[in-house]
Design a protein around this motif. Structure first.
Motif, PDB file in Angstrom:
ATOM      1  N   THR A 236       0.836  -1.189   0.000  1.00  0.00           N
ATOM      2  CA  THR A 236       0.000   0.000   0.000  1.00  0.00           C
ATOM      3  C   THR A 236       0.877   1.247   0.000  1.00  0.00           C
ATOM      4  OG1 THR A 236      -1.424  -1.286   1.424  1.00  0.00           O
ATOM      5  CG2 THR A 236      -2.026   0.983   1.052  1.00  0.00           C
ATOM      6  N   GLN A 239       2.091   1.756  -3.446  1.00  0.00           N
ATOM      7  CA  GLN A 239       1.036   2.258  -4.315  1.00  0.00           C
ATOM      8  C   GLN A 239       0.771   3.732  -4.061  1.00  0.00           C
ATOM      9  OE1 GLN A 239       0.034   0.825  -6.800  1.00  0.00           O
ATOM     10  NE2 GLN A 239      -1.440   2.398  -7.329  1.00  0.00           N
ATOM     11  N   GLU A 245       0.071  10.163  -3.465  1.00  0.00           N
ATOM     12  CA  GLU A 245      -0.652  10.470  -2.237  1.00  0.00           C
ATOM     13  C   GLU A 245       0.298  10.782  -1.098  1.00  0.00           C
ATOM     14  OE1 GLU A 245      -3.576   7.526  -1.209  1.00  0.00           O
ATOM     15  OE2 GLU A 245      -3.957   7.092  -3.303  1.00  0.00           O
TER      16      GLU A 245
ATOM     17  N   LEU B 242      -1.594 -14.460  -7.449  1.00  0.00           N
ATOM     18  CA  LEU B 242      -2.918 -14.363  -6.840  1.00  0.00           C
ATOM     19  C   LEU B 242      -3.873 -15.351  -7.483  1.00  0.00           C
ATOM     20  CD1 LEU B 242      -5.036 -12.952  -5.069  1.00  0.00           C
ATOM     21  CD2 LEU B 242      -5.391 -11.331  -6.909  1.00  0.00           C
TER      22      LEU B 242
ATOM     23  N   ALA C 176      -8.782  -9.184  -4.991  1.00  0.00           N
ATOM     24  CA  ALA C 176      -9.155  -9.056  -6.401  1.00  0.00           C
ATOM     25  C   ALA C 176      -9.572  -7.622  -6.714  1.00  0.00           C
ATOM     26  CB  ALA C 176     -10.283 -10.025  -6.723  1.00  0.00           C
ATOM     27  N   VAL C 178      -8.637  -4.890  -5.189  1.00  0.00           N
ATOM     28  CA  VAL C 178      -7.457  -4.028  -5.191  1.00  0.00           C
ATOM     29  C   VAL C 178      -6.697  -4.189  -6.499  1.00  0.00           C
ATOM     30  CG1 VAL C 178      -5.191  -3.677  -4.152  1.00  0.00           C
ATOM     31  CG2 VAL C 178      -7.160  -3.938  -2.705  1.00  0.00           C
ATOM     32  N   THR C 179      -6.496  -5.439  -6.907  1.00  0.00           N
ATOM     33  CA  THR C 179      -5.727  -5.688  -8.131  1.00  0.00           C
ATOM     34  C   THR C 179      -6.385  -5.028  -9.328  1.00  0.00           C
ATOM     35  OG1 THR C 179      -5.410  -7.874  -7.205  1.00  0.00           O
ATOM     36  CG2 THR C 179      -4.517  -7.479  -9.399  1.00  0.00           C
ATOM     37  N   ALA C 182      -7.810  -0.774  -8.076  1.00  0.00           N
ATOM     38  CA  ALA C 182      -6.900   0.209  -7.497  1.00  0.00           C
ATOM     39  C   ALA C 182      -5.560   0.205  -8.208  1.00  0.00           C
ATOM     40  CB  ALA C 182      -6.715  -0.062  -6.006  1.00  0.00           C
ATOM     41  N   VAL C 183      -5.031  -0.990  -8.459  1.00  0.00           N
ATOM     42  CA  VAL C 183      -3.723  -1.069  -9.098  1.00  0.00           C
ATOM     43  C   VAL C 183      -3.860  -1.041 -10.613  1.00  0.00           C
ATOM     44  CG1 VAL C 183      -1.644  -2.444  -9.357  1.00  0.00           C
ATOM     45  CG2 VAL C 183      -2.833  -2.398  -7.184  1.00  0.00           C
ATOM     46  N   ARG C 186      -6.702   2.021 -11.609  1.00  0.00           N
ATOM     47  CA  ARG C 186      -6.444   3.258 -10.859  1.00  0.00           C
ATOM     48  C   ARG C 186      -7.706   4.121 -10.696  1.00  0.00           C
ATOM     49  NH1 ARG C 186      -0.866   5.119 -11.555  1.00  0.00           N
ATOM     50  NH2 ARG C 186       0.372   3.223 -11.684  1.00  0.00           N
ATOM     51  N   TRP C 187      -8.862   3.495 -10.579  1.00  0.00           N
ATOM     52  CA  TRP C 187     -10.084   4.278 -10.398  1.00  0.00           C
ATOM     53  C   TRP C 187     -10.266   4.713  -8.958  1.00  0.00           C
ATOM     54  CZ3 TRP C 187     -14.411   1.294 -13.456  1.00  0.00           C
ATOM     55  CH2 TRP C 187     -14.198   1.483 -14.828  1.00  0.00           C
ATOM     56  N   PHE C 188      -9.812   3.858  -8.053  1.00  0.00           N
ATOM     57  CA  PHE C 188     -10.056   4.121  -6.643  1.00  0.00           C
ATOM     58  C   PHE C 188      -8.758   3.999  -5.863  1.00  0.00           C
ATOM     59  CE2 PHE C 188     -14.525   4.382  -6.892  1.00  0.00           C
ATOM     60  CZ  PHE C 188     -14.942   3.458  -7.825  1.00  0.00           C
ATOM     61  N   PRO C 189      -8.665   4.670  -4.714  1.00  0.00           N
ATOM     62  CA  PRO C 189      -7.441   4.555  -3.913  1.00  0.00           C
ATOM     63  C   PRO C 189      -7.349   3.181  -3.253  1.00  0.00           C
ATOM     64  CG  PRO C 189      -9.059   5.934  -2.797  1.00  0.00           C
ATOM     65  CD  PRO C 189      -9.653   5.584  -4.121  1.00  0.00           C
ATOM     66  N   THR C 190      -6.104   2.816  -2.923  1.00  0.00           N
ATOM     67  CA  THR C 190      -5.899   1.465  -2.411  1.00  0.00           C
ATOM     68  C   THR C 190      -6.295   1.324  -0.951  1.00  0.00           C
ATOM     69  OG1 THR C 190      -3.647   2.169  -2.070  1.00  0.00           O
ATOM     70  CG2 THR C 190      -4.059   0.646  -3.880  1.00  0.00           C
ATOM     71  N   SER C 191      -6.134   2.375  -0.147  1.00  0.00           N
ATOM     72  CA  SER C 191      -6.413   2.165   1.275  1.00  0.00           C
ATOM     73  C   SER C 191      -6.653   3.485   1.978  1.00  0.00           C
ATOM     74  CB  SER C 191      -5.245   1.451   1.935  1.00  0.00           C
ATOM     75  OG  SER C 191      -4.234   2.369   2.231  1.00  0.00           O
ATOM     76  N   THR C 207     -15.426   8.265  -1.659  1.00  0.00           N
ATOM     77  CA  THR C 207     -14.495   7.671  -2.614  1.00  0.00           C
ATOM     78  C   THR C 207     -13.705   6.541  -1.981  1.00  0.00           C
ATOM     79  OG1 THR C 207     -14.149   9.970  -3.210  1.00  0.00           O
ATOM     80  CG2 THR C 207     -12.889   8.328  -4.420  1.00  0.00           C
ATOM     81  N   TYR C 208     -13.182   6.804  -0.781  1.00  0.00           N
ATOM     82  CA  TYR C 208     -12.327   5.809  -0.147  1.00  0.00           C
ATOM     83  C   TYR C 208     -13.098   4.584   0.292  1.00  0.00           C
ATOM     84  CZ  TYR C 208      -8.049   8.530  -0.097  1.00  0.00           C
ATOM     85  OH  TYR C 208      -6.914   9.204  -0.465  1.00  0.00           O
ATOM     86  N   VAL C 210     -15.583   3.093  -1.370  1.00  0.00           N
ATOM     87  CA  VAL C 210     -16.207   2.292  -2.434  1.00  0.00           C
ATOM     88  C   VAL C 210     -15.694   0.863  -2.470  1.00  0.00           C
ATOM     89  CG1 VAL C 210     -16.386   1.999  -4.919  1.00  0.00           C
ATOM     90  CG2 VAL C 210     -16.791   4.217  -3.918  1.00  0.00           C
TER      91      VAL C 210
END
Lengths: 532, 275, 343
Positions: A236, A239, A245, B242, C176, C178-179, C182-183, C186-191, C207-208, C210
């Protein structure tokens, strides 16, 4: 009755779709521009525990606290000099084991109270107080007493001949904040008060903010706001720095390659933080000095550093690295030679058995290797060591565990240890690790209680002698004597790896780091000296 | 009508076949591959001819590693299921036979234990005996026996009142005879069903505990530890770390669930009331 | 009473209905709440007892890596200072008496009083889990009704979707998401719950949340979907509803007036029994997504042997589950006359 209705399912689905689209739309908008004078760092450890007695700023490096002295260097290739911070000048010797230290005047703590010698006396008394039970009490073990000599000076009594400077780095706290309870319960942990250039502005479980102080005795920092965001997961953090960020993070060695880009730079900082394997005395194979010698010869340290650390490290054969200048013995190394290792084992009587594992007089060359389960780097090093030993006919079984179980298993299991938490003095770097055990030793100091002929006396004499040519020569002899009959397998000195975004700051070059974690070190060890 | 029966017979049985294939793979692949040595120089390689599923973080072949993980996860899950079933069956039978206020009290305890959040208790217990497989088995077994106890007790009570059992008793059969010939078969039947239904849940629990870091040692292969490590590797682009373990976990869980509902359908016990 | 009359009685608010249904429900609730107290106490005793059996030394948790560098005498001093050498029943008694007075102890991992930790983090967990439960329930009920009423392809699709996703553990789902989102995209933040350095804002939280919300919702839907569908099917094939259909009532009016009261409402009432799964899902999702809630700290506290926090959370979770299922059963009794639960 015929009601005209649309199926409710479709209505709900439509609503959800609109909601989803709105959310995606919101997230596409750019994040708010952060202040130019702010740095955001992703911290892997839990936030809080901002007290020197909880090892925060134990070596004088932190935004909030300052010690009597602090480390100063231009690069990470040498042991830093220890220059005065809260002291006005270097300590002066006024007798055998007795030093006088003049304190800086006109310094205030972040709560407004003035700094004087009572604060220094109170801090060191609390460090050694069993009621406080500070985990860094061993850092100041050689200091026997600190007394005030007027409001602006202190007298320090030490039990060795050497310069006490390495033991005068701990952050100083106001005497009013010292409590007679365990260190973890102090109010200072969440409301720190120090003389450093920053003060804690807010602390929440996921975020801590520090701001520059107006009443700092030195130059006001140009970085006025530091934000620490708690991100325990390695990936994280990676990322977040890619996405912009955060502006900086510490990352495991194998991960920094995937974050490097035009916007993100990475740096590997040298440290005296070593990793190695200690052996049990209760196991016939590891108790044999020839076997330990063979194991040292049988592991390819260069390959381990290249593959497990992605090249970010230097081979370690003893706890003394080349940063110690003349005290370092360049001939005290093990050259990787699996054939020679096998020959040594054969000569010592350890012959391969029916399943390929060596045995002698009914004992097998097989033992367990314990490592701290939550540390992925130690896990990888343990697995790599086991794979290196297998072709030699030595069966090593790695197993993840926790410190208190490891505590009870030193007689029967090998342990993947780390060290180098106080590297600025060669004595503290080496003595406990190589000396035979005394009644009050930490269980982790030389757990197998192995030694080489004459090693103990050499260590004693080296520790007692003042810095100079003789001390260096003694430590070179220590290394030579250790190499002939090693007690452990030291694997590598780690390079601490960090990633940071290029924001146009002129940063202070990192210095040699101790066994540490997190973003208090790295390029951010001296944020108050950053300029545009 | 006949076509319906035919098609139903044709499709039943596939979960067991799939399950058997999974178990055989979990046993045979690691056995055939022999001992594996970690080799960090060939870590995280994408799927290729030499390594059909790629390599993982340590350099092990991922297919073999996943099979090993499957083996360990299945073994652990089976032990958990056995422990929970045996415990639940004993308590259920004991409670039903004792009757009266003992029965009521035991049922209260069963309700109480059943109400506990399983994962929370599992995490706390497993964390206290960090990584010890016995602790994991105990933590899952000790939180899942109530369901078995309830089912076994209900079945036992129903059968004891059944017509044929009463006839047996009237005809002069001893308690032991009745127990051996009527009660035990029914109880074991239900217990087996409960155990099969527990298995996917146990696999789920063990992999969750290992994923969170309180399960098996992180250098050992288990579906949970593999997925915990994958969490790191996917950011480096190693999607196979994964997909392969997650795929096998989901496939296993699905087969177990299908097989379990098959078993339940097939072994619908006699209601206990003939007249 | 004939079935249709009973259902009409349910949908019209006859005064007798309240008395008839609410009294047994209230009685059940009362009994269950009373039982919850000794069970919770037993859980807390069990926790301390199990901890006493465990071989782990809480001092290791206090010191972390510095455990290595402390000498034997220092460890003894620390043990005495932290009161770690009292017998477990004493420790339990102290904890209980302090907790009843509102002092839940000090969390060693968070360096904050336990009550502060709970107060700061509870809104996040309740917000996320509550929303997930609500959203999941709505979606599952809607889909369950559609599947039950329509049958055919829609039904088969919903069924396979539910069965497939029931086999996916929440942590796999989170990984899944996150992969992919987020990664990959890149639509949403990872954490996290807010951009670092910023404050918690409404839009930011949305947003965070979702991805963690999606993971939790997907883990809740399958069971509810299958239960609703089964209940709707059973109701649809029952004699009463067949009679109504024969009278010519179809579609939405049939669902709303006749099927829903006997299938949907009772299933909804049983949501409370899903609390253990929801708590487990929340623990995993909050850990993977770094959501600053109470469930994430549960894992950290257990692993780090932060005993005060761990005890408070476990006992709290047990209490919540017991009360949740009590309310749930009471609601079911109140809503469905066919359920004859006594206690």
């Amino acid at each position: 009755m015929h009601l005209k209705t649309r199926p409710s399912a479709v209505r709900v689905a439509l609503a959800l779709l609109i909601l989803g689209a709105t959310i995606v739309g919101c997230s596409q908008s750019s994040s708010p521009r952060q202040s130019r004078d702010q740095i955001t760092l992703a911290e892997a450890q839990e936030l809080g525990s901002y007290s020197p007695f909880a090892s925060y700023g134990e070596l004088g490096v932190s935004p909030i606290y300052e010690g009597l002295l602090r480390p100063q260097a231009d690069s990470d290739a040498e042991i830093p000099n220890l220059v005065p911070a809260l002291a006005a000048a270097a300590p002066e010797s006024i007798g055998p084991g007795r030093w006088r230290l003049q304190l800086r005047e006109g310094v205030t703590f972040s709560d407004g109270s003035a700094f004087d010698s009572t604060d220094v006396v109170a801090t060191y008394a609390a460090l050694k107080d069993p009621a406080v039970a500070s985990e860094i009490a061993t850092n100041v073990a050689p200091i026997t007493a600190v007394t005030a000599d007027g409001p602006h000076a202190v007298i320090i009594d030490v039990d060795t001949e050497t310069d006490p400077s390495p033991y005068l780095l701990t952050g100083i706290v106001p005497s009013e904040k010292v409590e007679q309870v365990p260190a973890a319960d102090w109010a200072l942990n969440v409301a720190p008060v120090g003389t450093g250039p920053y003060r804690l502005d807010s602390l929440r479980p996921d975020q801590a903010v520090m701001v520059a102080r107006e009443d700092y005795w030195g130059e006001k920092p140009q970085v006025t706001r530091i934000v620490y965001t708690h991100t325990p997961d390695d990936n994280t953090r990676a990322q977040r720095i890619i996405a912009g960020e955060v502006d900086g993070a510490s990352l495991p060695p194998r991960l920094i390659r995937s974050v490097q880009s035009g916007d993100v730079s990475t740096v590997a900082v040298k440290s005296a933080d070593w990793r190695g394997v200690s052996f049990p005395a209760g196991q016939p194979f590891t108790a044999d000095p020839q076997a330990r010698l063979a194991m040292n010869l049988g592991v390819d340290r260069t390959a381990v550093i290249r593959d497990v650390l992605d090249g970010h490290g230097r081979p370690a054969y003893t706890p003394i690295g080349d940063v110690y200048g003349d005290a370092y013995n360049p001939d005290a190394t093990f050259t990787f030679d699996a054939t020679a290792a096998a020959a040594i084992l054969d000569r010592a009587g350890w012959r391969p058995g029916s399943d390929g594992i060596r045995e002698k007089d009914g004992a097998r060359a097989e033992f367990e290797l314990l490592y701290n389960a939550s540390d992925t780097l130690r896990r990888d090093l343990s697995v790599a060591f086991a794979s290196a030993m297998k072709p030699l006919g030595i069966q090593v079984d790695p197993r993840g565990s926790s410190w208190d179980e490891i505590d009870t298993r030193f007689d029967t299991s090998a342990v993947l240890l780390g060290g180098g938490s106080t590297p600025y003095s060669i004595d503290s770097q080496v003595y406990d690790t190589l000396h035979t055990r005394v009644p009050d030793s930490s269980p982790y100091s030389n757990p197998g209680n192995f030694t080489a002929p004459g090693l103990d006396e050499l260590l004693e004499r080296a520790r007692q002698s003042p810095s100079g040519v003789d001390k260096d020569a003694l430590y070179r002899d220590v290394q030579a004597s250790y190499i002939a009959q090693p007690s452990n397998v030291f694997l590598a000195f780690l390079d601490h790896t960090y990633a940071y975004r290029n924001l146009g700051w002129k940063q202070t070059a990192p210095i040699l780091e101790p066994h540490s974690h997190g973003v208090t070190w790295g390029p951010w060890w001296r944020l108050n000296a950053w300029t545009r | 009508m006949s076509t319906l029966v035919l098609s139903r017979r044709a499709v039943t049985g596939w979960p067991w076949l799939l399950l058997a294939a999974i178990v055989v793979a979990a046993v045979a692949v690691p056995l055939g591959a022999g001992e594996q040595l970690a080799d960090f120089s060939r870590a995280l390689q994408p799927p290729s001819a030499a390594h059909p599923a790629g390599t993982d973080h340590f350099g092990y072949d991922l297919l073999i590693r996943t099979a090993q993980g499957l083996q360990i996860s299945l073994l652990t899950a089976a032990s958990c299921a056995v422990v929970a079933t045996v415990l639940g069956a004993l308590i259920g039978v004991g409670s039903a036979l004792a009757g009266g206020w003992v029965d009521a009290a035991v049922m209260r305890v069963v309700d109480g234990v059943n109400a506990l959040p399983h994962l929370v208790v599992g995490i706390v217990i497993a964390a206290m005996w960090r990584g010890e497989p016995l602790a994991i088995i105990a933590s899952i077994g000790l939180t899942h026996w109530p369901a078995v106890a309830r089912v076994v007790r209900a079945e036992l009570l129903a059968v004891t009142d059944a017509g044929w059992v009463q006839t047996s008793r009237l005809a002069g059969a001893s308690r032991w005879f009745i127990a051996r010939h009527h009660l035990v078969p029914t109880v074991t039947g239900q217990a087996v069903v409960a155990m099969v239904m527990l298995l996917p849940h146990a696999v789920w629990h063990e992999s969750t505990l290992s994923f969170l870091g309180v399960g098996l040692s992180p250098d050992r292969a288990s579906l949970g530890t593999l997925l915990g490590q994958a969490r790191g590797n996917i950011l480096a682009g190693a999607w196979w770390t994964l997909v392969v373990p997650a795929g096998s976990l989901i496939l296993t869980a699905l087969s177990f669930a299908a097989a379990a509902s098959e078993t339940r359908r097939r072994s619908e016990p006699p209601s206990g009331r003939v007249w | 009473m004939v079935a249709t009359e009973r259902m009409d009685a349910l949908t019209t608010e006859a005064p007798g209905w309240r008395r008839d249904r609410l009294r047994p429900a209230a009685r059940l609730l009362g009994i269950r709440v009373l039982i919850a107290v000794p069970v919770t106490l037993a859980v807390s005793v069990g926790m301390f007892g199990v901890a006493a059996l465990s071989p782990l030394d809480p001092l290791a948790a206090y010191l972390g890596d510095n455990y290595q560098f402390a000498t034997q005498s220092q460890r003894e001093a620390m043990r005495a200072a932290y009161d770690l050498d009292q017998p477990w029943w004493e420790a339990w008694w102290h904890w209980l008496t302090a907790a009843l007075q509102g002092d839940l102890g000090w969390s060693s991992t968070q360096s904050l009083p336990v009550s502060t930790v709970l107060a700061e983090r509870m809104p996040f967990t309740l917000g996320l889990s509550g929303t997930a439960l609500l959203l999941g329930a709505v979606i599952a009920l809607v889909l369950g009704c559609v599947a039950g009423m329509r049958g055919g392809t829609v039904d088969r699709l919903c069924n396979s979707f539910a069965v497939a996703f029931a086999a996916v553990p929440p942590f796999v789902m989170s990984l899944a998401l996150v992969t992919v989102f987020a990664v990959g995209l890149r639509w949403f933040p990872t954490s996290g719950a807010r951009p670092p350095g910023g404050d918690h804002t409404g839009a930011g939280l949305l947003t965070y949340s979702v991805l963690p919300l999606s993971a939790l919702v997907v883990s809740q839907i399958p069971w509810l979907l299958l239960a609703t569908r089964a209940a709707v099917l059973e109701a649809r094939d029952s004699d009463a509803v067949r009679a109504v259909r024969a009278r010519g009532v179809h579609g939405w009016p049939l669902l709303r007036a006749h099927i829903a009261p006997v299938s949907v409402l009772p299933t909804l009432a049983l949501i409370g029994t899903r609390l253990p799964e929801l708590i487990a899902g929340a623990a995993i999702v909050e850990t993977v997504f770094g959501w600053p809630g109470v469930a994430a700290v549960l894992v950290d506290a257990a692993v780090a042997l932060d005993f005060s926090l761990s005890a408070a959370l476990t006992v709290g979770a047990a209490l919540a589950v017991l009360l949740g299922s009590a309310f749930s059963d009471a609601a079911a009794v109140a809503l469905d006359p066919r359920i004859g639960l006594r206690a």
